[in-house]
Structure formats: structure tokens, C-alpha cells
Design a protein around this motif. Sequence first.
Motif, PDB file in Angstrom:
ATOM      1  N   THR A  62      -1.525  80.315  36.629  1.00 50.44           N
ATOM      2  CA  THR A  62      -2.026  81.678  36.444  1.00 50.44           C
ATOM      3  C   THR A  62      -3.241  81.884  37.339  1.00 50.44           C
ATOM      4  OG1 THR A  62      -3.573  81.109  34.674  1.00 50.44           O
ATOM      5  CG2 THR A  62      -1.287  81.651  34.018  1.00 50.44           C
ATOM      6  N   ALA A  63      -3.618  83.138  37.506  1.00 47.88           N
ATOM      7  CA  ALA A  63      -4.822  83.440  38.278  1.00 47.88           C
ATOM      8  C   ALA A  63      -6.041  82.805  37.614  1.00 47.88           C
ATOM      9  CB  ALA A  63      -4.996  84.951  38.388  1.00 47.88           C
ATOM     10  N   GLU A  64      -6.121  82.923  36.313  1.00 51.69           N
ATOM     11  CA  GLU A  64      -7.261  82.349  35.596  1.00 51.69           C
ATOM     12  C   GLU A  64      -7.355  80.847  35.824  1.00 51.69           C
ATOM     13  OE1 GLU A  64      -9.260  82.156  31.148  1.00 51.69           O
ATOM     14  OE2 GLU A  64      -7.271  83.066  31.374  1.00 51.69           O
ATOM     15  N   GLU A  65      -6.225  80.163  35.764  1.00 48.79           N
ATOM     16  CA  GLU A  65      -6.227  78.725  35.987  1.00 48.79           C
ATOM     17  C   GLU A  65      -6.694  78.384  37.404  1.00 48.79           C
ATOM     18  OE1 GLU A  65      -2.604  77.595  32.889  1.00 48.79           O
ATOM     19  OE2 GLU A  65      -2.132  78.033  35.001  1.00 48.79           O
ATOM     20  N   ALA A  66      -6.172  79.091  38.395  1.00 47.81           N
ATOM     21  CA  ALA A  66      -6.542  78.807  39.784  1.00 47.81           C
ATOM     22  C   ALA A  66      -8.033  78.998  40.007  1.00 47.81           C
ATOM     23  CB  ALA A  66      -5.747  79.695  40.738  1.00 47.81           C
ATOM     24  N   TYR A  67      -8.582  80.089  39.499  1.00 48.98           N
ATOM     25  CA  TYR A  67     -10.016  80.340  39.685  1.00 48.98           C
ATOM     26  C   TYR A  67     -10.858  79.354  38.881  1.00 48.98           C
ATOM     27  CZ  TYR A  67      -8.662  84.761  41.878  1.00 48.98           C
ATOM     28  OH  TYR A  67      -8.125  85.710  42.695  1.00 48.98           O
ATOM     29  N   ARG A  73     -13.369  79.201  43.772  1.00 51.98           N
ATOM     30  CA  ARG A  73     -13.246  79.137  45.232  1.00 51.98           C
ATOM     31  C   ARG A  73     -11.833  79.395  45.737  1.00 51.98           C
ATOM     32  NH1 ARG A  73     -14.362  74.171  47.231  1.00 51.98           N
ATOM     33  NH2 ARG A  73     -14.417  73.131  45.224  1.00 51.98           N
ATOM     34  N   ALA A  74     -10.863  79.464  44.842  1.00 56.22           N
ATOM     35  CA  ALA A  74      -9.478  79.663  45.275  1.00 56.22           C
ATOM     36  C   ALA A  74      -9.291  81.033  45.920  1.00 56.22           C
ATOM     37  CB  ALA A  74      -8.529  79.537  44.086  1.00 56.22           C
TER      38      ALA A  74
END
Length: 199
Positions: A62-67, A73-74
Motif C-alpha cells: 500500500t502507499a502507507e506501507e511504502a512511505y 523517502r519512497a
Amino acid sequence: MTSMMTVRTFSHQCKKIKPTALIGVSAKPGTFSEVVCGEMAKMNKRPVIFALSNPTSKAECTAEEAYKWTDGRAVFASGSPFGPVTLSDRRTFIPGQGNNAYVFPGIGLGVIASGATKITQNDMLVAARALADEVKADHVSKGCVYPPLSDIRNVSAKIAAAVASSHYETGVATVLPKPSDMLSHCKSLMYNPLEFDTV
């Protein structure tokens, strides 16, 4: 004597290969795990993580996980929309949705505007560069690699103007004479669903 290859995990391969970008099209949620995203953050100042599988339930992360897993920094994009993400330190990121809605309408409009006799790989490159020009520093600072979808008509017109101009440079345009203001010409050809005649 032959030796058997040892099967390695995706995270192991990331450590070995040291990629700068991950492009997910596997439709396997969790592929871009905390370990994988963490490794990407160790190896890259701005790790590119594109979880492009649709729908969101099939995204590699998910976006939250990546960030969260990269300390914000993703450079993240997904195939389906994710809402804004606010980390515990109150930084907010706006994930981009990477799909053809950004370039295909502009390419098609550029072809119509120039009367191009063919569409080439160069048109894709011109469209990609025109799209990249619309990504401003404030977008990137929020973790977004695409302009806001709310500006899609303006972005499509600029892509169309770039593609059409390229057609004149490469000799495949048939609409003559060449319009003096390509952007205005392209905008004049755009369909507006809110403007229609009633019968």
C-alpha cells in the motif's frame, strides 16, 4: 557433478541486485514487504516503488506501507488510487496513480491535431517527457510522480501539443499549414462532455 540452485527470497534478490526501482505487476499483495522496502531505503536515497497491480487489494504494497517503511523517502505510484498518507511525524504524501489516463488521451489528441499518418515509439517518448514536465517540485516533495488527476485536461492538452509538434518535425503531419499555436489548436479540438447541444 551438478549443484542444485538455492531458491532465494525476493528480499534476498533485492539485496544482491541492488535495484533503484521496483515495478510490481504480480498481483501478489505483500510482495513489497517491510523487509524489501527497508532494503530499498538502505540502498537508495529516493527508492522508486511502483505497486501497479489492480485492484488495490492486489497491490504489492500500500502507499502507507511504502512511505512508512522508507521513512517517507519512497517515490510511490500505484495502479489503483490510494488516498493521502500522513506519517506519525505529520508529513503528508499524495500517492500518484500510474495509468494510461495521463498519456493516451494526449497522444490521440496529438494525432488528430496533426493528422499524423502513423504513431511511432517516438510518440510514446515525447508523451512521457511532456508528462514529466508537468510534475513540479512540490509534487515530488509530497512523494507524487504524476501531476494531480484534477489537472488531467490541461496535462492532456500539453501532451497533445508536444506529440503534434513532433509529428511536424518528423514529417508525418498532414494538417497544413502547421498551427502557429499548437497548444491552443489542441485545446480547440478537445471534447468537453459539459458542452453539448440538446435535441
